[in-house]
Design a protein around this motif. Structure first.
Motif, PDB file in Angstrom:
ATOM      1  N   PHE A 250       1.302  -1.112  -0.013  1.00 19.40           N
ATOM      2  CA  PHE A 250       0.324  -0.060  -0.036  1.00 19.40           C
ATOM      3  C   PHE A 250       0.900   1.356  -0.038  1.00 19.40           C
ATOM      4  N   VAL A 309     -10.103   7.288  -1.337  1.00 16.55           N
ATOM      5  CA  VAL A 309     -10.838   5.766  -1.269  1.00 16.55           C
ATOM      6  C   VAL A 309      -9.562   4.457  -1.027  1.00 16.55           C
ATOM      7  N   THR A 310      -8.636   5.076  -1.981  1.00 16.16           N
ATOM      8  CA  THR A 310      -7.497   4.030  -1.349  1.00 16.16           C
ATOM      9  C   THR A 310      -6.910   4.112   0.419  1.00 16.16           C
ATOM     10  N   VAL A 312      -8.797   4.582   2.671  1.00 15.79           N
ATOM     11  CA  VAL A 312      -9.816   3.389   3.257  1.00 15.79           C
ATOM     12  C   VAL A 312     -10.099   2.439   2.608  1.00 15.79           C
ATOM     13  N   ILE A 313      -9.337   1.837   1.397  1.00 17.14           N
ATOM     14  CA  ILE A 313      -9.584   0.420   1.185  1.00 17.14           C
ATOM     15  C   ILE A 313      -8.247   0.090   2.142  1.00 17.14           C
ATOM     16  N   GLN A 314      -7.775   0.473   2.279  1.00 21.99           N
ATOM     17  CA  GLN A 314      -5.834  -0.131   3.201  1.00 21.99           C
ATOM     18  C   GLN A 314      -6.275   0.084   4.415  1.00 21.99           C
ATOM     19  N   TYR A 316      -9.277  -0.402   5.648  1.00 23.55           N
ATOM     20  CA  TYR A 316     -10.332  -2.063   5.694  1.00 23.55           C
ATOM     21  C   TYR A 316      -9.274  -3.125   5.521  1.00 23.55           C
ATOM     22  N   VAL A 317      -8.404  -3.743   4.302  1.00 19.93           N
ATOM     23  CA  VAL A 317      -7.459  -4.198   4.210  1.00 19.93           C
ATOM     24  C   VAL A 317      -6.726  -4.547   5.651  1.00 19.93           C
TER      25      VAL A 317
END
Length: 326
Positions: A250, A309-310, A312-314, A316-317
Protein backbone atom coordinates in the motif's frame (compact mmCIF):
# COMPACT_ATOMS: atom_id res chain seq x y z
CA UNK A 1 -15.27 25.23 21.00
CA UNK A 2 -12.89 28.05 20.04
CA UNK A 3 -11.26 25.90 17.38
CA UNK A 4 -14.65 25.02 15.91
CA UNK A 5 -15.38 28.73 15.59
CA UNK A 6 -11.98 29.32 13.97
CA UNK A 7 -12.76 26.61 11.41
CA UNK A 8 -15.53 28.74 9.92
CA UNK A 9 -14.49 32.27 10.94
CA UNK A 10 -12.00 32.76 8.11
CA UNK A 11 -14.53 31.71 5.48
CA UNK A 12 -17.19 33.91 7.10
CA UNK A 13 -14.81 36.90 6.88
CA UNK A 14 -14.16 36.12 3.20
CA UNK A 15 -17.93 35.97 2.65
CA UNK A 16 -18.46 39.37 4.29
CA UNK A 17 -15.58 40.90 2.32
CA UNK A 18 -17.18 39.81 -0.94
CA UNK A 19 -20.56 41.26 0.06
CA UNK A 20 -19.54 44.47 1.81
CA UNK A 21 -16.51 45.68 -0.18
CA UNK A 22 -17.64 47.41 -3.38
CA UNK A 23 -16.11 46.71 -6.77
CA UNK A 24 -13.55 49.53 -7.08
CA UNK A 25 -11.51 48.47 -10.11
CA UNK A 26 -12.98 48.93 -13.55
CA UNK A 27 -12.84 46.39 -16.34
CA UNK A 28 -13.92 43.42 -14.21
CA UNK A 29 -16.90 41.70 -15.81
CA UNK A 30 -19.13 39.93 -13.32
CA UNK A 31 -21.30 37.65 -15.44
CA UNK A 32 -24.65 36.13 -14.61
CA UNK A 33 -25.93 32.69 -15.60
CA UNK A 34 -29.33 31.03 -15.58
CA UNK A 35 -29.09 27.78 -13.63
CA UNK A 36 -32.50 26.19 -13.47
CA UNK A 37 -34.97 28.76 -12.12
CA UNK A 38 -32.14 30.88 -10.62
CA UNK A 39 -29.85 33.57 -11.98
CA UNK A 40 -26.43 33.31 -10.35
CA UNK A 41 -23.56 35.70 -10.98
CA UNK A 42 -19.87 35.06 -10.35
CA UNK A 43 -19.86 36.64 -6.89
CA UNK A 44 -22.89 34.63 -5.82
CA UNK A 45 -21.27 31.43 -7.10
CA UNK A 46 -18.18 32.21 -5.03
CA UNK A 47 -20.33 32.93 -1.97
CA UNK A 48 -22.13 29.62 -2.39
CA UNK A 49 -18.76 27.85 -2.26
CA UNK A 50 -17.90 29.71 0.97
CA UNK A 51 -21.28 28.84 2.46
CA UNK A 52 -20.74 25.21 1.44
CA UNK A 53 -17.39 25.16 3.27
CA UNK A 54 -18.94 26.76 6.35
CA UNK A 55 -21.82 24.26 6.32
CA UNK A 56 -19.41 21.34 5.90
CA UNK A 57 -17.23 22.28 8.87
CA UNK A 58 -20.21 23.13 11.07
CA UNK A 59 -21.77 19.79 10.16
CA UNK A 60 -18.51 17.95 10.89
CA UNK A 61 -18.21 19.58 14.31
CA UNK A 62 -21.85 18.72 15.14
CA UNK A 63 -21.35 15.15 13.92
CA UNK A 64 -18.36 14.62 16.20
CA UNK A 65 -20.30 16.01 19.16
CA UNK A 66 -23.52 14.05 18.53
CA UNK A 67 -21.76 10.78 17.70
CA UNK A 68 -19.28 11.32 20.53
CA UNK A 69 -16.37 10.54 18.25
CA UNK A 70 -13.10 9.30 19.66
CA UNK A 71 -10.74 11.82 21.17
CA UNK A 72 -8.27 11.15 18.36
CA UNK A 73 -10.77 12.07 15.62
CA UNK A 74 -11.91 15.20 17.46
CA UNK A 75 -8.32 16.28 18.04
CA UNK A 76 -7.43 15.64 14.41
CA UNK A 77 -10.35 17.82 13.26
CA UNK A 78 -9.52 20.60 15.69
CA UNK A 79 -5.84 20.63 14.71
CA UNK A 80 -6.83 21.87 11.26
CA UNK A 81 -8.73 24.88 12.65
CA UNK A 82 -5.84 27.34 12.32
CA UNK A 83 -5.15 26.29 8.75
CA UNK A 84 -8.83 26.61 7.81
CA UNK A 85 -8.95 30.08 9.36
CA UNK A 86 -5.83 31.11 7.42
CA UNK A 87 -7.30 29.67 4.19
CA UNK A 88 -10.41 31.80 4.63
CA UNK A 89 -8.34 34.94 5.21
CA UNK A 90 -6.22 34.17 2.14
CA UNK A 91 -9.41 33.86 0.06
CA UNK A 92 -10.63 37.22 1.38
CA UNK A 93 -7.33 38.95 0.58
CA UNK A 94 -7.22 37.24 -2.80
CA UNK A 95 -10.73 38.53 -3.53
CA UNK A 96 -9.64 42.08 -2.71
CA UNK A 97 -6.42 41.99 -4.72
CA UNK A 98 -7.64 39.88 -7.63
CA UNK A 99 -11.16 41.26 -8.15
CA UNK A 100 -12.21 44.25 -6.01
CA UNK A 101 -9.07 46.38 -6.49
CA UNK A 102 -7.42 44.40 -9.31
CA UNK A 103 -3.91 44.76 -7.90
CA UNK A 104 -2.65 41.35 -9.05
CA UNK A 105 -1.37 41.12 -12.66
CA UNK A 106 -4.16 40.07 -15.00
CA UNK A 107 -5.23 37.77 -16.54
CA UNK A 108 -2.71 35.53 -14.77
CA UNK A 109 -4.10 35.83 -11.22
CA UNK A 110 -7.89 36.20 -11.40
CA UNK A 111 -9.85 36.53 -8.16
CA UNK A 112 -11.89 33.65 -6.73
CA UNK A 113 -15.16 35.07 -8.09
CA UNK A 114 -13.72 35.08 -11.61
CA UNK A 115 -12.52 31.51 -11.13
CA UNK A 116 -16.07 30.63 -10.06
CA UNK A 117 -17.15 31.97 -13.47
CA UNK A 118 -15.32 29.05 -15.12
CA UNK A 119 -17.50 26.55 -13.25
CA UNK A 120 -20.68 28.49 -14.01
CA UNK A 121 -19.96 28.96 -17.71
CA UNK A 122 -18.02 25.78 -18.44
CA UNK A 123 -19.34 23.36 -15.82
CA UNK A 124 -20.50 20.64 -18.20
CA UNK A 125 -17.24 20.73 -20.18
CA UNK A 126 -15.14 20.61 -16.99
CA UNK A 127 -17.20 17.65 -15.79
CA UNK A 128 -16.77 15.71 -19.06
CA UNK A 129 -13.00 16.32 -18.98
CA UNK A 130 -12.85 15.24 -15.34
CA UNK A 131 -14.56 11.96 -16.21
CA UNK A 132 -12.14 11.46 -19.10
CA UNK A 133 -9.16 12.01 -16.76
CA UNK A 134 -10.61 9.62 -14.18
CA UNK A 135 -11.21 6.92 -16.80
CA UNK A 136 -7.69 7.28 -18.20
CA UNK A 137 -6.14 7.31 -14.73
CA UNK A 138 -7.96 4.21 -13.54
CA UNK A 139 -7.20 2.32 -16.76
CA UNK A 140 -3.45 2.75 -16.38
CA UNK A 141 -3.27 2.75 -12.59
CA UNK A 142 -5.20 -0.49 -12.06
CA UNK A 143 -3.13 -2.30 -14.71
CA UNK A 144 0.10 -0.94 -13.21
CA UNK A 145 -0.84 -2.00 -9.68
CA UNK A 146 -1.88 -5.52 -10.71
CA UNK A 147 1.25 -6.10 -12.81
CA UNK A 148 3.39 -4.44 -10.12
CA UNK A 149 2.12 -6.71 -7.34
CA UNK A 150 2.58 -9.79 -9.54
CA UNK A 151 6.12 -8.72 -10.50
CA UNK A 152 7.01 -7.91 -6.91
CA UNK A 153 5.81 -11.29 -5.66
CA UNK A 154 7.82 -13.10 -8.34
CA UNK A 155 10.95 -11.05 -7.62
CA UNK A 156 10.60 -11.52 -3.89
CA UNK A 157 9.94 -15.26 -4.03
CA UNK A 158 11.95 -16.65 -6.96
CA UNK A 159 15.73 -15.91 -7.02
CA UNK A 160 16.01 -16.70 -10.74
CA UNK A 161 13.22 -14.27 -11.61
CA UNK A 162 14.91 -11.67 -9.36
CA UNK A 163 18.18 -12.19 -11.19
CA UNK A 164 16.70 -11.40 -14.62
CA UNK A 165 14.02 -8.83 -13.80
CA UNK A 166 15.57 -6.75 -10.99
CA UNK A 167 18.11 -5.03 -13.32
CA UNK A 168 15.30 -4.17 -15.76
CA UNK A 169 13.21 -2.80 -12.91
CA UNK A 170 16.12 -0.72 -11.60
CA UNK A 171 16.92 0.79 -14.99
CA UNK A 172 13.35 1.44 -16.17
CA UNK A 173 12.34 2.86 -12.79
CA UNK A 174 14.63 5.89 -13.07
CA UNK A 175 13.37 6.82 -16.55
CA UNK A 176 10.44 9.29 -16.46
CA UNK A 177 7.32 7.71 -17.92
CA UNK A 178 6.79 10.55 -20.40
CA UNK A 179 10.16 9.72 -21.97
CA UNK A 180 8.44 6.64 -23.40
CA UNK A 181 5.81 8.82 -25.10
CA UNK A 182 7.25 8.67 -28.66
CA UNK A 183 7.50 4.88 -28.48
CA UNK A 184 4.07 4.51 -26.92
CA UNK A 185 2.46 6.59 -29.68
CA UNK A 186 4.21 4.40 -32.25
CA UNK A 187 3.35 1.00 -30.79
CA UNK A 188 -0.21 1.64 -29.57
CA UNK A 189 -3.14 2.30 -31.91
CA UNK A 190 -4.66 5.28 -30.06
CA UNK A 191 -3.41 8.10 -27.86
CA UNK A 192 -5.65 6.78 -25.05
CA UNK A 193 -3.99 3.35 -24.98
CA UNK A 194 -0.56 5.00 -25.27
CA UNK A 195 -1.30 7.18 -22.22
CA UNK A 196 -2.68 4.13 -20.39
CA UNK A 197 0.65 2.39 -20.99
CA UNK A 198 2.62 5.35 -19.62
CA UNK A 199 0.51 5.52 -16.46
CA UNK A 200 0.79 1.75 -16.02
CA UNK A 201 4.59 1.93 -16.34
CA UNK A 202 5.01 4.63 -13.69
CA UNK A 203 2.60 2.75 -11.37
CA UNK A 204 4.36 -0.56 -11.92
CA UNK A 205 7.79 0.46 -10.62
CA UNK A 206 7.01 1.62 -7.03
CA UNK A 207 4.42 -1.13 -6.49
CA UNK A 208 6.77 -3.87 -7.74
CA UNK A 209 9.69 -2.55 -5.69
CA UNK A 210 7.77 -2.27 -2.44
CA UNK A 211 6.02 -5.62 -2.94
CA UNK A 212 9.34 -7.37 -3.52
CA UNK A 213 10.81 -5.77 -0.38
CA UNK A 214 7.78 -6.82 1.64
CA UNK A 215 7.89 -10.43 0.43
CA UNK A 216 11.66 -10.73 0.99
CA UNK A 217 11.42 -9.25 4.49
CA UNK A 218 8.92 -11.89 5.67
CA UNK A 219 10.47 -13.68 8.68
CA UNK A 220 11.62 -17.20 7.83
CA UNK A 221 10.04 -18.45 11.05
CA UNK A 222 6.59 -17.81 9.56
CA UNK A 223 7.40 -19.98 6.54
CA UNK A 224 8.81 -22.72 8.77
CA UNK A 225 5.63 -22.66 10.84
CA UNK A 226 3.48 -22.89 7.70
CA UNK A 227 5.56 -25.81 6.41
CA UNK A 228 5.14 -27.59 9.74
CA UNK A 229 1.38 -27.63 9.14
CA UNK A 230 1.85 -28.90 5.58
CA UNK A 231 1.39 -25.63 3.72
CA UNK A 232 2.06 -25.72 -0.02
CA UNK A 233 4.23 -23.16 -1.80
CA UNK A 234 1.11 -21.45 -3.12
CA UNK A 235 -0.24 -21.16 0.43
CA UNK A 236 3.07 -19.76 1.71
CA UNK A 237 3.09 -17.08 -0.97
CA UNK A 238 -0.52 -15.90 -0.72
CA UNK A 239 -1.25 -16.60 2.94
CA UNK A 240 2.10 -15.75 4.52
CA UNK A 241 4.33 -13.61 2.27
CA UNK A 242 1.70 -11.40 0.61
CA UNK A 243 -0.23 -10.57 3.83
CA UNK A 244 3.09 -9.69 5.49
CA UNK A 245 3.95 -7.44 2.54
CA UNK A 246 0.58 -5.64 2.51
CA UNK A 247 1.76 -2.49 4.37
CA UNK A 248 4.64 -2.10 1.89
CA UNK A 249 2.31 -2.82 -1.03
CA UNK A 250 0.00 0.00 0.00
CA UNK A 251 2.97 2.32 0.47
CA UNK A 252 3.91 1.54 -3.13
CA UNK A 253 0.31 2.09 -4.27
CA UNK A 254 0.19 5.52 -2.59
CA UNK A 255 3.47 6.50 -4.25
CA UNK A 256 2.26 5.12 -7.58
CA UNK A 257 -0.94 7.17 -7.34
CA UNK A 258 1.08 10.41 -7.10
CA UNK A 259 3.39 9.46 -9.99
CA UNK A 260 0.44 8.30 -12.09
CA UNK A 261 -1.53 11.49 -11.61
CA UNK A 262 1.47 13.60 -12.67
CA UNK A 263 1.95 11.41 -15.75
CA UNK A 264 -1.78 11.61 -16.48
CA UNK A 265 -1.75 15.41 -16.67
CA UNK A 266 1.42 15.49 -18.76
CA UNK A 267 0.03 12.88 -21.16
CA UNK A 268 -3.19 14.86 -21.56
CA UNK A 269 -1.18 17.97 -22.36
CA UNK A 270 0.71 16.07 -25.06
CA UNK A 271 -2.02 14.89 -27.37
CA UNK A 272 -5.12 13.59 -25.58
CA UNK A 273 -8.52 14.67 -26.99
CA UNK A 274 -9.87 15.29 -23.49
CA UNK A 275 -9.03 15.44 -19.80
CA UNK A 276 -8.10 18.15 -17.34
CA UNK A 277 -4.62 18.54 -18.83
CA UNK A 278 -6.21 19.04 -22.23
CA UNK A 279 -8.61 21.58 -20.71
CA UNK A 280 -5.69 23.52 -19.21
CA UNK A 281 -3.92 23.59 -22.57
CA UNK A 282 -6.93 24.89 -24.48
CA UNK A 283 -7.68 27.48 -21.80
CA UNK A 284 -4.08 28.69 -21.74
CA UNK A 285 -4.16 29.29 -25.51
CA UNK A 286 -7.04 31.74 -25.02
CA UNK A 287 -5.45 33.28 -21.88
CA UNK A 288 -8.45 32.07 -19.88
CA UNK A 289 -6.42 31.64 -16.70
CA UNK A 290 -9.53 31.51 -14.56
CA UNK A 291 -10.30 28.22 -16.30
CA UNK A 292 -6.73 27.04 -15.72
CA UNK A 293 -7.18 27.69 -11.99
CA UNK A 294 -10.55 25.92 -12.08
CA UNK A 295 -8.94 22.82 -13.60
CA UNK A 296 -6.17 22.90 -10.98
CA UNK A 297 -8.79 23.03 -8.21
CA UNK A 298 -10.63 20.05 -9.72
CA UNK A 299 -7.31 18.17 -9.97
CA UNK A 300 -6.59 18.81 -6.30
CA UNK A 301 -10.05 17.59 -5.28
CA UNK A 302 -9.89 14.56 -7.59
CA UNK A 303 -6.45 13.48 -6.38
CA UNK A 304 -7.52 13.95 -2.74
CA UNK A 305 -10.53 11.71 -3.39
CA UNK A 306 -8.33 9.07 -5.04
CA UNK A 307 -5.97 9.06 -2.07
CA UNK A 308 -8.94 9.02 0.31
CA UNK A 309 -10.48 5.97 -1.37
CA UNK A 310 -7.09 4.22 -1.39
CA UNK A 311 -6.70 4.98 2.31
CA UNK A 312 -10.14 3.54 3.07
CA UNK A 313 -9.26 0.33 1.19
CA UNK A 314 -5.92 0.17 3.01
CA UNK A 315 -7.59 0.57 6.41
CA UNK A 316 -10.05 -2.20 5.55
CA UNK A 317 -7.43 -4.63 4.24
CA UNK A 318 -5.08 -3.92 7.17
CA UNK A 319 -7.80 -3.82 9.81
CA UNK A 320 -6.07 -6.69 11.61
CA UNK A 321 -3.08 -4.36 12.11
CA UNK A 322 -5.12 -1.52 13.62
CA UNK A 323 -2.99 0.43 16.04
CA UNK A 324 0.23 -0.90 14.45
CA UNK A 325 0.13 0.49 10.90
CA UNK A 326 -0.70 4.16 10.44
Amino acid sequence: MLKNVLSILGFAIAFLINILVPQVAEGVKIKSYAIGPFNIDDNEGYRLVLLGLIAYYVGTAIYHRVKKSSRFKVKKFEEGAYFRFAAGIVLGVWDLLGTKFLVLPQPFFPGPAIIADAFLSDGAFIWSNTLYSLRLFLSGFVIGVIVGVATGVLIGWYPKFRYWVSPILSVSGVIPAVAWMPFALTFFPTSFTAATFLIAVCSWFPVATMTADGVQSTPKAQFELAKTFGASQFYQIFHVAVPHAMPQIFTGIMTAAAFSFTTLVMAEMMGQPGGLGYYINTSKVWSAYNKVFAAIIVMAILFSLILGVTKVIQNYVLRYKKGIVR
